[in-house]
Design a protein around this motif. Structure first.
Motif, mmCIF file in Angstrom:
data_model
loop_
_atom_site.group_PDB
_atom_site.id
_atom_site.type_symbol
_atom_site.label_atom_id
_atom_site.label_comp_id
_atom_site.label_asym_id
_atom_site.label_seq_id
_atom_site.Cartn_x
_atom_site.Cartn_y
_atom_site.Cartn_z
ATOM 1 N N PRO A 173 41.598 -9.510 14.204
ATOM 2 C CA PRO A 173 40.369 -10.328 14.281
ATOM 3 C C PRO A 173 40.076 -11.043 12.960
ATOM 4 O O PRO A 173 39.517 -12.149 12.965
ATOM 5 C CB PRO A 173 39.278 -9.300 14.611
ATOM 6 C CG PRO A 173 39.995 -8.130 15.170
ATOM 7 C CD PRO A 173 41.315 -8.094 14.470
ATOM 8 N N GLY A 174 40.450 -10.416 11.829
ATOM 9 C CA GLY A 174 40.196 -11.046 10.537
ATOM 10 C C GLY A 174 40.945 -12.349 10.378
ATOM 11 O O GLY A 174 40.417 -13.332 9.839
ATOM 12 N N LEU A 175 42.203 -12.388 10.841
ATOM 13 C CA LEU A 175 42.978 -13.625 10.788
ATOM 14 C C LEU A 175 42.331 -14.690 11.661
ATOM 15 O O LEU A 175 42.222 -15.861 11.262
ATOM 16 C CB LEU A 175 44.411 -13.362 11.245
ATOM 17 C CG LEU A 175 45.329 -14.593 11.334
ATOM 18 C CD1 LEU A 175 45.448 -15.272 9.983
ATOM 19 C CD2 LEU A 175 46.702 -14.203 11.881
ATOM 20 N N GLY A 176 41.872 -14.285 12.851
ATOM 21 C CA GLY A 176 41.205 -15.241 13.724
ATOM 22 C C GLY A 176 39.925 -15.779 13.112
ATOM 23 O O GLY A 176 39.632 -16.980 13.199
ATOM 24 N N LEU A 177 39.148 -14.897 12.469
ATOM 25 C CA LEU A 177 37.915 -15.330 11.820
ATOM 26 C C LEU A 177 38.203 -16.319 10.704
ATOM 27 O O LEU A 177 37.491 -17.327 10.548
ATOM 28 C CB LEU A 177 37.161 -14.115 11.271
ATOM 29 C CG LEU A 177 35.894 -14.411 10.451
ATOM 30 C CD1 LEU A 177 34.849 -15.111 11.323
ATOM 31 C CD2 LEU A 177 35.320 -13.127 9.858
ATOM 32 N N TYR A 178 39.246 -16.049 9.933
ATOM 33 C CA TYR A 178 39.600 -16.972 8.846
ATOM 34 C C TYR A 178 39.976 -18.346 9.391
ATOM 35 O O TYR A 178 39.533 -19.374 8.870
ATOM 36 C CB TYR A 178 40.755 -16.404 8.027
ATOM 37 C CG TYR A 178 41.428 -17.448 7.168
ATOM 38 C CD1 TYR A 178 40.763 -18.026 6.086
ATOM 39 C CD2 TYR A 178 42.720 -17.892 7.462
ATOM 40 C CE1 TYR A 178 41.372 -19.009 5.316
ATOM 41 C CE2 TYR A 178 43.332 -18.863 6.696
ATOM 42 C CZ TYR A 178 42.650 -19.422 5.628
ATOM 43 O OH TYR A 178 43.245 -20.395 4.873
ATOM 44 N N LEU A 179 40.789 -18.376 10.440
ATOM 45 C CA LEU A 179 41.220 -19.658 10.998
ATOM 46 C C LEU A 179 40.033 -20.442 11.567
ATOM 47 O O LEU A 179 39.939 -21.665 11.407
ATOM 48 C CB LEU A 179 42.275 -19.430 12.082
ATOM 49 C CG LEU A 179 43.616 -18.865 11.593
ATOM 50 C CD1 LEU A 179 44.534 -18.556 12.775
ATOM 51 C CD2 LEU A 179 44.292 -19.820 10.621
#
Length: 307
Positions: A173-179
């Motif tokens: 989820p952290g990668l998705g939030l960053y993108l």
């Protein structure tokens, strides 16, 4: 010695308990055992256990010493990093280009000569490990053993499995939030590594990931939450302070980095409060950083979806 709890935390837990009681028995009975189990699990995580040690310190001079110690430790380590990150974000906001068009690099070259660069990177890893060691040393000097914060070797398999779970829970989820944050212009373009290709890059980045995870989880979780317990803070109040501190030294990445790391701090901090095991946090954090550092170095310029 009984532990004094904060009044605000007790009121919050009371209101939360009444809410869940109402939710479980809307008509005076229980009709959905599955729902009750899910609600009970959620209530258990929202209401942390509090170990018998360390007890709240009542002596005024000892409490003052702890406050001074906290100020000194975090001024030297991650608190100062938080202030520097805030200044970096303010500088980025004042620039004419949007945040998404600016870059924030984490692991950067530190010397022209490859061998010197490697030694400089390893020196930074040593500094991070020393920060974590400082927190552990101060807890030990205060009468606490490593097992009391969950750094013993009693359950390596379960600790590693827990770390894998935490890495998946936060990393994906952290990668998705960053993108998403980057696409909305709320985050800088984060470059986990700009090191040149060299035989030592992958192992050094792996060590850097461990250094980051060890320093952060020891200081902002085990050390800070333990000291705040000794000062009589409620678990929820201390958890928020720890999470916001974690987010503060990621402000250089933009608002997305701040929010993402506050969420990580809430999850990781609560996991420690519930289990009193620190190794899963260190392992989970290190795995996230290894994937980010080494993976980005390998994929940079080869895939189109990375900013």
């Amino acid at each position: 010695m009984p532990i004094r709890r904060g009044g605000g935390g007790d009121q919050f837990r009371t209101r939360l308990s009444r809410y869940f009681q109402t939710f479980e028995r809307p008509d005076g009975g229980v009709t959905d055992p599955g729902t009750v189990r899910r609600v009970s699990t959620l209530r258990a995580w929202l209401t942390p256990t509090r170990p018998g040690e360390p007890a709240t310190i009542a002596d005024r001079s000892e409490r003052r010493a702890i406050v001074i110690e906290l100020f000194v430790v975090f001024t030297v380590t991650l608190g100062l990093s938080g202030l520097q990150s805030l200044l970096s974000l303010l500088d980025a906001l004042l620039r004419p280009e949007p945040l998404a068009d600016q870059h924030a690099a984490i692991n950067v070259p530190r010397a022209e000569l490859g061998l010197l660069d490697m030694l400089a990177q390893l020196t930074n890893v040593l500094r991070l490990c020393a920060w974590g060691g400082l927190g552990l040393y101060l807890l030990w000097r205060g009468g606490m053993a490593l097992r009391q914060v969950g750094l013993d070797r009693s359950r390596p398999g379960r600790d590693f499995a827990g770390g894998l779970g935490l890495a998946a829970l936060i990393g994906i989820p952290g990668l998705g939030l960053y993108l998403v944050a980057h696409s909305l212009g709320l985050a800088l373009t984060v470059q986990p590594s700009t090191l040149d290709a060299a035989w030592w890059r992958a192992p050094v980045l792996t060590l850097a990931a461990f250094g980051n995870s060890f320093a952060e989880e020891v200081l902002v979780v085990a050390y800070l939450l333990t000291r705040l317990r000794q000062l009589g803070w409620s678990e929820n109040r201390a958890l928020w302070v720890s999470a916001v501190l974690r987010g503060s030294y990621h402000l250089y990445q933009g608002f997305g980095g701040f929010v993402g790391n506050v969420v990580m701090g809430l999850v990781y901090g609560r996991a420690w409060q519930r289990t009193n095991r620190l190794w899963p946090l260190v392992v989970g954090h290190a795995l996230i950083d290894v994937v980010a550092f080494v993976g980005y170095a390998a994929l940079r310029g080869r895939v189109g979806w990375l900013p």
